[in-house]
Design a protein around this motif. Structure first.
Motif, short mmCIF file in Angstrom:
data_model
loop_
_atom_site.label_atom_id
_atom_site.label_comp_id
_atom_site.label_asym_id
_atom_site.label_seq_id
_atom_site.Cartn_x
_atom_site.Cartn_y
_atom_site.Cartn_z
N ARG A 204 -0.68 -4.35 0.17
CA ARG A 204 -0.98 -4.74 -1.23
C ARG A 204 -0.79 -6.39 -1.21
O ARG A 204 -1.82 -7.00 -2.03
N ASP A 238 -1.72 -5.25 -9.38
CA ASP A 238 -0.64 -4.40 -9.04
C ASP A 238 -0.96 -2.75 -9.68
O ASP A 238 -0.98 -1.92 -8.93
N SER A 241 -4.49 -1.47 -8.24
CA SER A 241 -4.43 -1.33 -6.88
C SER A 241 -3.89 0.09 -6.34
O SER A 241 -4.03 0.58 -5.34
N ASP A 242 -2.97 0.61 -7.36
CA ASP A 242 -2.31 1.96 -7.14
C ASP A 242 -3.21 3.04 -6.84
O ASP A 242 -3.05 3.85 -5.84
N ALA A 245 -3.78 2.85 -2.98
CA ALA A 245 -2.57 2.68 -2.19
C ALA A 245 -2.12 3.86 -1.51
O ALA A 245 -2.01 5.18 -2.45
N GLY A 249 2.36 1.62 0.31
CA GLY A 249 1.68 0.58 -0.42
C GLY A 249 0.53 -0.11 0.37
O GLY A 249 0.02 -1.21 0.08
N LEU A 251 -3.25 -0.39 1.21
CA LEU A 251 -4.71 -0.27 0.56
C LEU A 251 -5.52 0.38 1.37
O LEU A 251 -5.72 -0.35 2.28
#
Length: 264
Positions: A204, A238, A241-242, A245, A249, A251
């Motif tokens: 990330r 943040d 991007s979950d 992920a 964490g 990606l």
């Protein structure tokens, strides 16, 4: 140079090391397919930027590397000492007519203000019967590529006047049909295009470090905002991007590129 060209020079000035540490691995993914498409092998005479130059040299090609940005050219010199490296910008290259057996351009056409004129110049330096292979980002982008743009949009950031788009008369659809038509207009034969799809894995913070370092137009947009807006962009990055992920964490970012080929 067009306004777009001048903007691109400002955006990329001095960014070679930041690019190498962030987006370079992503942009290297299509290189083997790019060189295959241009039939680059031993004794092939070919120009290309640094990453492509290194891969072409490893195949035994006689390589000329060219880039408009001096820091990128310097990085290419260190990476491929055997290559002839020049600083030059499309649509004017310092080479004779028909100088090369193959021409490869990895994500170059996205960064020139007059794409049709750029292709005409690439055709000029290609020998009759020689192959051109190029990659460019499509529109609309794949979901992984769109992540950073979504974070900017969520933070209310819009493209400012100092980051101009292409003039309408110079733009073209970033689709297989669009690039094929542009190649045909430039005088190439046997033009074609395919879509390459892959998943790019990055941490990330690694992925955020590209724009945070000012790399590319997205980096320019981030770095020129106020600290409060930069914090808002990072907050939305943040959160968004979950969806990409894993539990550590890391990606997994779907990306796509258009790989176009043609012959003189």
């Amino acid at each position: 140079m067009t306004r777009f060209d001048r903007s691109e020079r400002r955006i990329w000035a001095g960014t070679a090391h930041a690019y190498a540490a962030t987006f370079a691995r992503l942009c290297a993914h299509p290189v083997p397919a790019l060189l295959d498409a241009a039939a680059v092998g031993p004794r092939t005479r070919t120009p290309g930027p640094g990453t492509v130059a290194a891969a072409a040299h490893a195949r035994g090609a006689v390589v000329t590397a060219v880039d408009a940005e001096p820091s990128m050219a310097a990085l290419a010199r260190r990476s491929v000492p055997a290559a002839a490296v020049h600083i030059a910008a499309l649509p004017r290259l310092p080479y004779a007519d028909a100088a090369f057996d193959a021409v490869v351009a990895n994500f170059v056409l996205n960064h020139v203000g007059r794409p049709a004129a750029a292709l005409a110049e690439l055709r000029r330096v290609l020998r009759p019967g020689g192959a051109l292979a190029l990659t460019l980002w499509p529109s609309p982008p794949a979901s992984g590529q769109a992540l950073l743009g979504r974070a900017l949009h969520a933070a209310g950031v819009v493209r400012p006047p100092e980051l101009p788009s292409l003039a309408p008369e110079d733009d073209f659809p970033r689709t297989p049909a669009g690039i094929t038509a542009l190649l045909d207009t430039a005088g190439f034969r046997r033009s074609g295009c395919e879509r390459l799809d892959w998943e790019h894995r990055a941490g990330r913070e690694e992925w955020w470090s590209g724009p945070a370092s000012g790399v590319a137009s997205v980096g320019r947009l981030v770095r020129t905002r106020t600290p409060e807006v930069r914090a808002a962009i990072k907050h939305h990055f943040d959160a968004l991007s979950d969806e990409f992920a894993d539990e550590d964490g890391v990606l997994t970012l779907p990306h796509s590129a258009l790989l176009a080929t043609a012959h003189r």
